[in-house]
Motif scaffolding. Structure first.
Motif, short mmCIF file in Angstrom:
data_model
loop_
_atom_site.label_atom_id
_atom_site.label_comp_id
_atom_site.label_asym_id
_atom_site.label_seq_id
_atom_site.Cartn_x
_atom_site.Cartn_y
_atom_site.Cartn_z
N PRO A 88 -4.50 0.07 -5.78
CA PRO A 88 -5.78 0.03 -4.92
C PRO A 88 -6.77 -0.90 -4.73
CG PRO A 88 -3.65 1.55 -3.37
CD PRO A 88 -4.10 1.46 -5.34
N PHE A 89 -7.72 -1.56 -4.12
CA PHE A 89 -8.90 -1.90 -4.49
C PHE A 89 -9.91 -1.69 -5.54
CE2 PHE A 89 -9.06 1.59 -1.56
CZ PHE A 89 -8.76 0.67 -1.02
N ILE A 93 -6.36 -8.58 1.66
CA ILE A 93 -7.53 -7.90 2.48
C ILE A 93 -6.80 -6.10 2.95
CG2 ILE A 93 -7.02 -8.29 4.83
CD1 ILE A 93 -10.34 -8.81 4.64
N THR A 94 -5.47 -6.22 3.01
CA THR A 94 -4.51 -5.15 3.35
C THR A 94 -4.09 -4.09 2.30
OG1 THR A 94 -3.85 -5.91 5.33
CG2 THR A 94 -2.89 -3.66 4.13
N PHE A 95 -4.19 -4.78 1.36
CA PHE A 95 -3.65 -3.85 -0.58
C PHE A 95 -4.77 -3.54 -1.18
CE2 PHE A 95 -1.15 -3.88 -4.09
CZ PHE A 95 -1.26 -2.57 -4.48
N ALA A 96 -5.31 -5.01 -1.23
CA ALA A 96 -6.91 -4.99 -2.17
C ALA A 96 -8.03 -4.62 -1.72
CB ALA A 96 -6.75 -6.33 -3.15
N GLY A 97 -8.31 -4.85 -0.74
CA GLY A 97 -9.36 -4.73 0.05
C GLY A 97 -10.20 -6.08 -0.33
N ASN A 98 -11.97 -5.48 -0.02
CA ASN A 98 -12.32 -6.95 0.14
C ASN A 98 -14.33 -7.02 -0.76
OD1 ASN A 98 -14.07 -8.80 1.04
ND2 ASN A 98 -15.22 -7.77 2.14
N LEU A 99 -14.28 -6.34 -1.65
CA LEU A 99 -15.45 -6.62 -2.69
C LEU A 99 -15.67 -7.28 -3.55
CD1 LEU A 99 -17.48 -3.91 -2.56
CD2 LEU A 99 -16.23 -3.38 -5.26
N PRO A 100 -16.66 -7.96 -3.32
CA PRO A 100 -17.20 -9.49 -3.94
C PRO A 100 -17.65 -9.00 -5.44
CG PRO A 100 -19.30 -9.27 -1.69
CD PRO A 100 -17.69 -7.50 -1.72
N LEU A 144 1.15 -0.85 0.14
CA LEU A 144 0.06 -0.01 -0.10
C LEU A 144 0.73 1.07 0.19
CD1 LEU A 144 -3.25 -0.04 -0.24
CD2 LEU A 144 -3.28 0.23 2.67
N TYR A 166 -13.55 -15.24 5.13
CA TYR A 166 -13.54 -15.07 6.53
C TYR A 166 -14.55 -13.87 6.86
CZ TYR A 166 -10.97 -11.80 9.97
OH TYR A 166 -11.00 -10.64 10.95
N VAL A 167 -15.04 -13.64 5.75
CA VAL A 167 -16.26 -12.60 6.10
C VAL A 167 -17.53 -13.61 6.27
CG1 VAL A 167 -18.22 -11.60 4.60
CG2 VAL A 167 -15.68 -10.78 4.76
#
Lengths: 267, 257
Positions: free
Chosen positions: A120-121, A199-206, A99, A217-218
């Motif tokens: 990111p993301f 999860i830290t660098f790219a995040g979490n989006l389905p 990041l 995890y979710v």
């Protein structure tokens, strides 16, 4: 006696969690779960990103591994350590580092931003995180493979005035293929299981960045049954990958041509 | 020299072993990190009990409690996960509300997405961070968005700009602070003194805002009951309420202002 006990304990420690997961899922419901869009998205994303990451790892890692196996240069231990670092680095630390480097406000990220690229993301960030974490596994395997190619073969090739490139593709690469495949499978398995850096660098989006481990995890916090189903699928995939990894090694052991060729030349 | 080091080590080990009681374990919503650590120091000063804290999303903590994680106190950022804990016999007795909170939107200080008002969040291409649906801050944000929409498609457009659903509020704060996202939905209390210069704040009008309730309870199977109870009592006391107010929390007692 002590050895048997240790082996038994080890088997229990490794095998019992696997068995417990499998026992919790009736096979019928597992198949039904496969049609769940959340699981399908995560599965598709995981497969696509890990395969892409593996391709990047092979393309980037092969020349580096060859260099490390055949050359000595100043600062080589430092280079080797940098490449090995992700093996021992906590993945969240790797994610934070990524990041700070490739994030929008990061060192390289700012420059990328000038070209309208933000990482990111995005799904690309998932692949980068996976490459970062799985590269050392491929490099060490490929390097060992390259190092095992007998020096005498290279010398023979060079007396026949074969260029280094020619020798690499016609002699070194064919002899190292099992190691390269083993390294690639290992890297792919590691990419498939990547969680913390992602999860830290790219995040979490389905559908965009939520790979299988993130979905587990979710789901663990909301729907335990989905989490278990996802875990079983992920475990089976990893198991098959690692089992496949054993196949080329076995093939090489059985294949007589390579060693015999080596022995004639070295005599 | 070696003798001295050995002596120091011995003293260190014996002093930690000499602590008469083991610390009580407090499972608390991530948004309580700062205030609970200070509250712990206050109670320790007063009564000698010691505490160690596990901060995470309330949903994560509830899931861990359900799997048998040893805790003495559970503090959730919404009633939903406290009810869940109660229904699954993870807490003893009834939960008590000790604080309330509100939502705000934060942007990086540099404001790369040029977000000056709530309407800007719906502009295409803006990168918005929100909690996952299961974490209280994510659920509250969705409620606030639906109230802000008032029949329009505002909420839907903001949700389409979400680039990541984070697992707890502190990771939203961190990623906005780093400048990676343009805006994020967090609690008023997350903008601590140290954060104030690094983020900009956009308030959500009271009429559309939600009130976050924080219930606390003694965990079922608590092994350090006295310490746990002392901590809960402190939070509900005048001193505890004053401390919570100093950290920006709304008092538990009053109804919507």
């Amino acid at each position: 006696m002590a050895v048997t006990a240790a082996a038994g304990l080890l088997l229990l420690l490794l095998g019992l969690p696997v068995l417990s997961l499998l026992l919790r899922v009736p096979s019928g419901s597992l198949l039904r779960r496969l049609s769940d869009p959340v699981i399908q998205d995560a599965l598709r994303l995981s497969l696509v990103t890990s395969l892409l990451a593996t391709a990047c790892v092979v393309l980037l890692g092969t020349p580096v591994a060859y260099l490390l196996a055949t050359r000595f240069f100043r600062g080589k231990p430092v280079v080797e350590t940098v490449i090995d670092l992700p093996i021992v680095l906590p993945p969240t630390v790797a994610g934070l580092a990524l990041l700070l480097a490739f994030g929008r406000a990061g060192l390289a990220g700012k420059a990328l931003g000038a070209f309208g690229i933000t990482l990111p993301f995005t799904t690309a960030a998932v692949v980068i995180a996976q490459v970062f974490m799985s590269l050392p596994f491929f490099v060490s395997s490929a390097r060992a493979g390259f190092a095992r190619v007998p020096r005498s073969l290279l010398d023979a090739a060079s007396t026949l005035r074969a260029s280094e490139t020619y020798t690499f593709f016609r002699v070194v690469l064919p002899l190292s293929t099992p190691s390269l495949i083993a390294g690639a499978s290992m890297a792919c398995a590691r990419a498939l299981g990547e969680f913390g850096a992602t999860i830290t660098f790219a995040g979490n989006l389905p559908g965009i960045t939520q790979t299988m481990p993130l979905a587990v995890y979710v789901a663990f916090q909301t729907d335990l049954e989905v989490a278990i189903a996802l875990s079983v699928i992920l475990m089976l995939l990893s198991f098959l990958l690692l089992l496949g990894l054993r196949a080329p090694a076995g093939l090489a052991e059985r294949r007589p041509t390579a060693p015999r060729f080596v022995s004639t030349v070295s005599r | 020299m070696i003798k001295r080091v050995a002596l120091a080590l011995l003293l260190f080990v014996s002093s930690s072993a000499a602590a008469d009681r083991p610390p009580a374990t407090i499972f608390a919503a991530a948004s309580l990190s700062d205030v609970f650590q200070e509250a712990g120091r206050q109670v320790t000063k007063k009564s000698g009990y010691s505490y160690h804290f596990v901060f995470s999303g309330s949903q994560q903590l509830a899931a861990q409690l359900e799997q048998g994680a040893p805790a003495d106190v559970f503090a959730s950022a919404d009633d939903r996960w406290m009810s869940y804990a109660s229904e699954h016999d993870l807490i003893d007795g009834s939960a008590k509300r000790f604080a309330r909170n509100r939502l705000i939107v934060i942007t990086p200080a540099s404001n790369p997405g040029r977000i000056d008002k709530l309407e800007d969040l719906a502009r295409p291409g803006v990168k918005v961070l929100i909690g996952v649906e299961s974490v209280p801050v994510g659920r509250y944000a969705r409620q606030a968005l639906s109230r802000l929409s008032k029949g329009s498609d505002y909420g839907r457009r903001v949700l389409a700009n979400v680039v990541s659903q984070e697992e707890n509020v502190k990771s939203i704060v961190a990623k906005v602070q780093l400048g990676e996202a343009d805006a994020g939905f967090v609690y008023v209390t997350d903008v601590s003194a140290s954060l104030r210069g690094r983020v900009r704040v956009i308030t959500i009008p009271e009429a559309s805002n939600v009130i976050a309730d924080y219930p606390i309870a003694i965990a079922h199977g608590a092994t350090n009951h006295d310490a746990a109870q002392a901590f809960v009592d402190y939070l509900l006391s005048t001193d505890g309420q004053a401390l919570l107010a100093r950290y920006g929390f709304l008092s538990a007692g009053t109804d919507s202002p």
